[in-house]
Design a protein around this motif. Structure first.
Motif, PDB file in Angstrom:
ATOM      1  N   GLY A 173       0.830  -1.237  -0.011  1.00  0.00           N
ATOM      2  CA  GLY A 173       0.109  -0.001   0.012  1.00  0.00           C
ATOM      3  C   GLY A 173       0.775   1.389   0.152  1.00  0.00           C
ATOM      4  N   MET A 174       2.102   0.959   0.047  1.00  0.00           N
ATOM      5  CA  MET A 174       3.074   2.220  -0.075  1.00  0.00           C
ATOM      6  C   MET A 174       4.225   1.913  -1.026  1.00  0.00           C
ATOM      7  SD  MET A 174       3.182   4.585   3.291  1.00  0.00           S
ATOM      8  CE  MET A 174       3.897   6.033   2.459  1.00  0.00           C
ATOM      9  N   PRO A 175       3.981   1.753  -2.316  1.00  0.00           N
ATOM     10  CA  PRO A 175       4.817   1.152  -3.164  1.00  0.00           C
ATOM     11  C   PRO A 175       6.001   1.972  -3.449  1.00  0.00           C
ATOM     12  CG  PRO A 175       2.968   2.050  -4.465  1.00  0.00           C
ATOM     13  CD  PRO A 175       2.763   1.964  -3.008  1.00  0.00           C
ATOM     14  N   GLU A 176       6.051   3.315  -2.970  1.00  0.00           N
ATOM     15  CA  GLU A 176       7.343   4.109  -2.995  1.00  0.00           C
ATOM     16  C   GLU A 176       8.323   3.611  -1.976  1.00  0.00           C
ATOM     17  OE1 GLU A 176       3.268   6.424  -3.828  1.00  0.00           O
ATOM     18  OE2 GLU A 176       3.980   5.043  -1.802  1.00  0.00           O
ATOM     19  N   LEU A 177       7.892   3.114  -0.925  1.00  0.00           N
ATOM     20  CA  LEU A 177       9.073   2.380  -0.237  1.00  0.00           C
ATOM     21  C   LEU A 177       9.751   1.422  -0.668  1.00  0.00           C
ATOM     22  CD1 LEU A 177       7.356   2.678   3.416  1.00  0.00           C
ATOM     23  CD2 LEU A 177       8.481   4.399   2.355  1.00  0.00           C
ATOM     24  N   LEU A 178       9.196   0.641  -1.335  1.00  0.00           N
ATOM     25  CA  LEU A 178       9.719  -0.619  -1.913  1.00  0.00           C
ATOM     26  C   LEU A 178      10.622  -0.127  -3.219  1.00  0.00           C
ATOM     27  CD1 LEU A 178       7.120  -2.082  -0.698  1.00  0.00           C
ATOM     28  CD2 LEU A 178       7.445  -3.727  -2.401  1.00  0.00           C
ATOM     29  N   ALA A 179      10.112   1.172  -4.129  1.00  0.00           N
ATOM     30  CA  ALA A 179      10.658   1.426  -4.930  1.00  0.00           C
ATOM     31  C   ALA A 179      12.272   2.025  -4.450  1.00  0.00           C
ATOM     32  CB  ALA A 179      10.023   2.604  -5.910  1.00  0.00           C
ATOM     33  N   ALA A 180      12.262   2.723  -2.993  1.00  0.00           N
ATOM     34  CA  ALA A 180      13.301   3.081  -2.557  1.00  0.00           C
ATOM     35  C   ALA A 180      14.553   2.164  -2.524  1.00  0.00           C
ATOM     36  CB  ALA A 180      13.165   3.948  -1.510  1.00  0.00           C
ATOM     37  N   LEU A 231       4.283  14.963  -1.427  1.00  0.00           N
ATOM     38  CA  LEU A 231       5.802  15.154  -1.718  1.00  0.00           C
ATOM     39  C   LEU A 231       6.143  14.391  -2.580  1.00  0.00           C
ATOM     40  CD1 LEU A 231       6.603  14.268   2.166  1.00  0.00           C
ATOM     41  CD2 LEU A 231       6.775  16.532   1.064  1.00  0.00           C
ATOM     42  N   SER A 232       7.406  14.282  -3.123  1.00  0.00           N
ATOM     43  CA  SER A 232       7.859  13.517  -4.075  1.00  0.00           C
ATOM     44  C   SER A 232       8.285  12.324  -3.383  1.00  0.00           C
ATOM     45  CB  SER A 232       9.235  14.147  -4.669  1.00  0.00           C
ATOM     46  OG  SER A 232       9.059  15.422  -5.558  1.00  0.00           O
ATOM     47  N   PRO A 233       8.350  11.215  -4.205  1.00  0.00           N
ATOM     48  CA  PRO A 233       8.542   9.820  -3.417  1.00  0.00           C
ATOM     49  C   PRO A 233       9.994   9.883  -2.692  1.00  0.00           C
ATOM     50  CG  PRO A 233       8.695   9.636  -5.742  1.00  0.00           C
ATOM     51  CD  PRO A 233       8.177  10.806  -5.376  1.00  0.00           C
ATOM     52  N   PRO A 234      10.307   9.100  -1.607  1.00  0.00           N
ATOM     53  CA  PRO A 234      11.622   9.131  -1.055  1.00  0.00           C
ATOM     54  C   PRO A 234      12.619   8.467  -1.962  1.00  0.00           C
ATOM     55  CG  PRO A 234      10.206   7.560  -0.040  1.00  0.00           C
ATOM     56  CD  PRO A 234       9.271   8.123  -0.848  1.00  0.00           C
ATOM     57  N   ILE A 235      13.761   9.005  -1.698  1.00  0.00           N
ATOM     58  CA  ILE A 235      15.181   8.661  -2.521  1.00  0.00           C
ATOM     59  C   ILE A 235      15.836   7.334  -1.658  1.00  0.00           C
ATOM     60  CG2 ILE A 235      17.199   9.169  -3.745  1.00  0.00           C
ATOM     61  CD1 ILE A 235      16.292  12.185  -3.558  1.00  0.00           C
ATOM     62  N   GLY A 236      15.960   6.298  -2.247  1.00  0.00           N
ATOM     63  CA  GLY A 236      16.998   5.212  -1.685  1.00  0.00           C
ATOM     64  C   GLY A 236      18.394   5.701  -1.925  1.00  0.00           C
ATOM     65  N   ARG A 237      19.053   4.532  -1.214  1.00  0.00           N
ATOM     66  CA  ARG A 237      20.671   4.884  -0.998  1.00  0.00           C
ATOM     67  C   ARG A 237      21.334   4.518  -2.618  1.00  0.00           C
ATOM     68  NH1 ARG A 237      20.736   0.703   4.164  1.00  0.00           N
ATOM     69  NH2 ARG A 237      19.307   2.216   5.535  1.00  0.00           N
ATOM     70  N   ASN A 238      20.552   3.895  -3.352  1.00  0.00           N
ATOM     71  CA  ASN A 238      21.015   3.673  -4.553  1.00  0.00           C
ATOM     72  C   ASN A 238      20.472   4.563  -5.712  1.00  0.00           C
ATOM     73  OD1 ASN A 238      18.562   3.041  -4.814  1.00  0.00           O
ATOM     74  ND2 ASN A 238      19.016   0.991  -5.510  1.00  0.00           N
ATOM     75  N   GLY A 239      19.888   5.795  -5.192  1.00  0.00           N
ATOM     76  CA  GLY A 239      19.329   6.784  -5.951  1.00  0.00           C
ATOM     77  C   GLY A 239      17.891   6.626  -6.677  1.00  0.00           C
ATOM     78  N   MET A 240      17.298   5.382  -6.243  1.00  0.00           N
ATOM     79  CA  MET A 240      16.058   4.996  -7.002  1.00  0.00           C
ATOM     80  C   MET A 240      14.710   5.527  -6.267  1.00  0.00           C
ATOM     81  SD  MET A 240      16.668   0.988  -8.043  1.00  0.00           S
ATOM     82  CE  MET A 240      15.103   1.277  -9.085  1.00  0.00           C
ATOM     83  N   ARG A 241      13.898   5.721  -6.863  1.00  0.00           N
ATOM     84  CA  ARG A 241      12.581   6.526  -6.245  1.00  0.00           C
ATOM     85  C   ARG A 241      11.665   6.165  -7.366  1.00  0.00           C
ATOM     86  NH1 ARG A 241      13.956  12.573  -6.023  1.00  0.00           N
ATOM     87  NH2 ARG A 241      12.383  12.468  -4.228  1.00  0.00           N
ATOM     88  N   GLY A 242      10.337   5.940  -6.891  1.00  0.00           N
ATOM     89  CA  GLY A 242       9.349   5.868  -7.871  1.00  0.00           C
ATOM     90  C   GLY A 242       7.768   5.948  -7.286  1.00  0.00           C
ATOM     91  N   ASN A 243       6.888   6.435  -8.089  1.00  0.00           N
ATOM     92  CA  ASN A 243       5.521   6.108  -7.883  1.00  0.00           C
ATOM     93  C   ASN A 243       4.885   5.306  -8.744  1.00  0.00           C
ATOM     94  OD1 ASN A 243       5.436   8.627  -6.077  1.00  0.00           O
ATOM     95  ND2 ASN A 243       5.441  10.174  -7.788  1.00  0.00           N
ATOM     96  N   THR A 244       4.003   4.618  -8.202  1.00  0.00           N
ATOM     97  CA  THR A 244       3.372   3.290  -9.099  1.00  0.00           C
ATOM     98  C   THR A 244       2.840   3.974 -10.422  1.00  0.00           C
ATOM     99  OG1 THR A 244       2.700   2.228  -7.059  1.00  0.00           O
ATOM    100  CG2 THR A 244       1.580   1.744  -9.263  1.00  0.00           C
ATOM    101  N   THR A 245       3.334   3.319 -11.471  1.00  0.00           N
ATOM    102  CA  THR A 245       2.861   3.689 -12.786  1.00  0.00           C
ATOM    103  C   THR A 245       1.999   2.602 -13.467  1.00  0.00           C
ATOM    104  OG1 THR A 245       5.047   4.872 -13.007  1.00  0.00           O
ATOM    105  CG2 THR A 245       3.820   4.610 -15.105  1.00  0.00           C
ATOM    106  N   PRO A 246       0.789   2.793 -13.296  1.00  0.00           N
ATOM    107  CA  PRO A 246      -0.177   1.675 -14.061  1.00  0.00           C
ATOM    108  C   PRO A 246       0.094   1.612 -15.593  1.00  0.00           C
ATOM    109  CG  PRO A 246      -1.287   3.801 -13.707  1.00  0.00           C
ATOM    110  CD  PRO A 246      -0.079   4.071 -13.190  1.00  0.00           C
TER     111      PRO A 246
END
Length: 516
Positions: free
Chosen positions: A223-230, A318-333
């Motif tokens: 339910g918070m895919p932005e965390l997985l993307a990071a 907000l924009s989605p959070p940035i992970g340590r590898n620079g990855m971030r994202g909002n779910t894109t259907p």
């Protein structure tokens, strides 16, 4: 009896007024068809079967929008609205009957592929170029999704990216925390703020009854895919070196994510009831959670509910959070997973009339009717140039005039649920939020190929459920983080490895074929 008679007379008056508004604009309609070739003199009946949701479809086929289309294209639209909960069952009944309606919305990729392989649909590829507006609703890659190479059986329904992370701005203000900008909002900063929300009494009631964020225990994206993307976890599948790799085999990424979530659970930063959550929107509206995944329209509704108990409460984007590898994202259907199809039994004359209608339907002119309804009946123009809903639309319910747009076919215009009478500020902010969500794509690279896997159709859900159960057990402390390795192995040995092989075979067959 008097009451019944009055009701019948009132209903007749409304339909009469609606028909009047449709007829009033009829003189200008025939000229609109100048760009379409072919004889339009014969009235053609078009049968559709369409899924419906809350409120159901229109109760009859005399709705003003249908009347307008009927008159404009000299057709007789007969729409059967089927509740979404029973839609799959209805489509199976249709399949058993052997008699296809002229037009069907198909939500199930598996069913679409099955019927496509059986030759049930009309191939639109030979004539699509004659309808340039319709063709532009998707790019070649989206048209190709699920359609066999060289054929177009299904018209893609556009999917709009909308969701991103929202935060309680009033809580930030109370705690003296500045709103994080796009470039500084790291996953570490997300956690710091979430922990402050859980431990520093952001609502000021003197009770530690708030939490940083909540997730869904029954969903792999939580339910918070932005965390997985990071953390670099695929939104289903990702392309790594030309191979599609599923979420379930990303062992190292899962370990990082699960360690993060385990700590959040232990420290009370994560909602302790996440295991049983099936919907957490009510927790946001009750003022108990600081971060949320939502879209702009839901944020407005949530803020209204919140402000009934806390007048200054406000979720902001907000924009989605940035992970340590620079990855971030909002779910894109993935646009194109839901299709509108024509029966193979539709003759050339009916096919051309349907495609002419759809070509107009997704045009800027068609959008004004199919989405906004009939001017004078559903809305009116005011002296200052703005618009307002009529009492007829208020009685019908805002949005009810746009069922053909939302549930049948729409363009890829960035105007989701924005109507002529929408508040201008709201409309600008809504459109901008969609633009913002699209800045950080987090797409599923395997969407178009997963349903080609017979093993996935047979074993995909039980395998996913078992894997999900392990994720929940790890986060809630019932299993060690390293046990994800066992879950990965079980998923692969239980049929997952075969799914990978089948999906990649379909992927390579499609990507090696040139797009038309």
């Amino acid at each position: 009896m008097k009451k019944t008679l009055f009701t019948m007379l009132a209903a007749g008056l409304v339909l009469g007024l609606a028909a009047g508004y449709v007829r009033k604009g009829a003189s200008s309609q025939t000229s609109d068809l100048a760009g379409y070739s072919g004889d339009m003199s014969e009235n053609i009946r078009i049968d559709m079967v369409i899924a419906s949701w809350k409120g159901g479809g229109w109760p009859d086929n005399h709705h003003p929008v249908i009347q307008y289309i009927n008159r404009k294209f000299n057709v007789d639209l007969q729409i059967q609205w089927v509740p979404n909960a029973n839609y799959a069952e209805k489509l199976n009944v249709i399949a058993a009957s052997g008699k296809m309606p002229d037009v069907i919305r198909i939500d199930s990729p598996n069913l679409f592929l099955k019927w496509a392989n059986q030759g049930v649909f009309l191939d639109l590829e030979p004539v699509l170029a004659q309808y340039p507006t319709l063709k532009r609703i998707a790019n070649p890659e989206e048209w190709a999704i699920l359609n066999p190479s060289g054929r177009i059986y299904g018209i893609p329904i556009h999917a709009t990216p909308q969701n991103t992370v929202y935060v309680r701005a009033d809580w930030l203000n109370r705690l003296g925390i500045p709103l994080p900008g796009p470039d500084e909002f790291t996953i570490e900063r997300f956690y710091e703020i979430a922990k402050a929300f859980a431990t520093q009494d952001p609502d000021g009631n003197g009770v530690q009854d708030t939490t940083g964020f909540s997730v869904l225990g029954n969903s792999i994206h939580m339910g918070m895919p932005e965390l997985l993307a990071a953390f670099g976890i695929a939104n289903g599948w990702k392309d790594i070196g030309g191979e599609l790799v599923p979420t379930q085999v990303q062992s190292e990424e899962w370990k990082s994510f699960l360690s993060f979530m385990r700590t959040a659970y232990e420290e009370g930063v994560l909602d302790r009831d996440f295991v049983t959550n099936t919907n957490f929107n009510e927790k946001h509206a009750q003022g108990k959670v600081g971060f949320a995944d939502m879209h702009y329209q839901l944020s407005r509704q949530t803020n209204q509910q919140l402000q009934s108990i806390a007048p200054n409460a406000r979720f902001v984007e907000l924009s989605p959070p940035i992970g340590r590898n620079g990855m971030r994202g909002n779910t894109t259907p993935t646009s194109g997973m839901i299709k509108v199809v024509l029966s193979k039994d539709v003759n050339d004359k009916k096919r051309d009339r349907i495609l002419k209608m759809f070509d107009w339907w997704v045009s800027a002119e068609g959008e004004q009717i199919v989405k906004n309804g009939i001017e004078g009946y559903h809305y009116r123009k005011l002296a200052d140039g703005s618009y307002e809903m009529t009492e007829a639309l208020k009685a019908e319910g805002e949005g009810r005039q746009s069922l053909l747009w939302n549930w049948v076919l729409r363009s890829n215009a960035n105007t989701f649920n924005i109507y002529r009478w929408s508040d201008p500020v709201w409309a600008i902010q809504m459109e901008q939020s969609i633009v913002n969500a699209g800045k950080y794509p987090y797409a599923n690279a395997g969407d178009a190929y997963l349903h080609s896997s017979a093993t996935f159709a047979d074993k995909g859900k039980p395998l996913a459920d078992k894997f999900q159960k392990t994720l929940v057990e790890i986060i809630s402390g019932k299993k060690p983080v390293d046990s994800i390795d066992d879950a990965v192995a079980e998923w692969k040995n239980g049929g997952g490895q075969r799914i990978i092989e089948e999906v990649n075979a379909a992927y390579k067959a499609r990507t090696s074929a040139p797009l038309e």
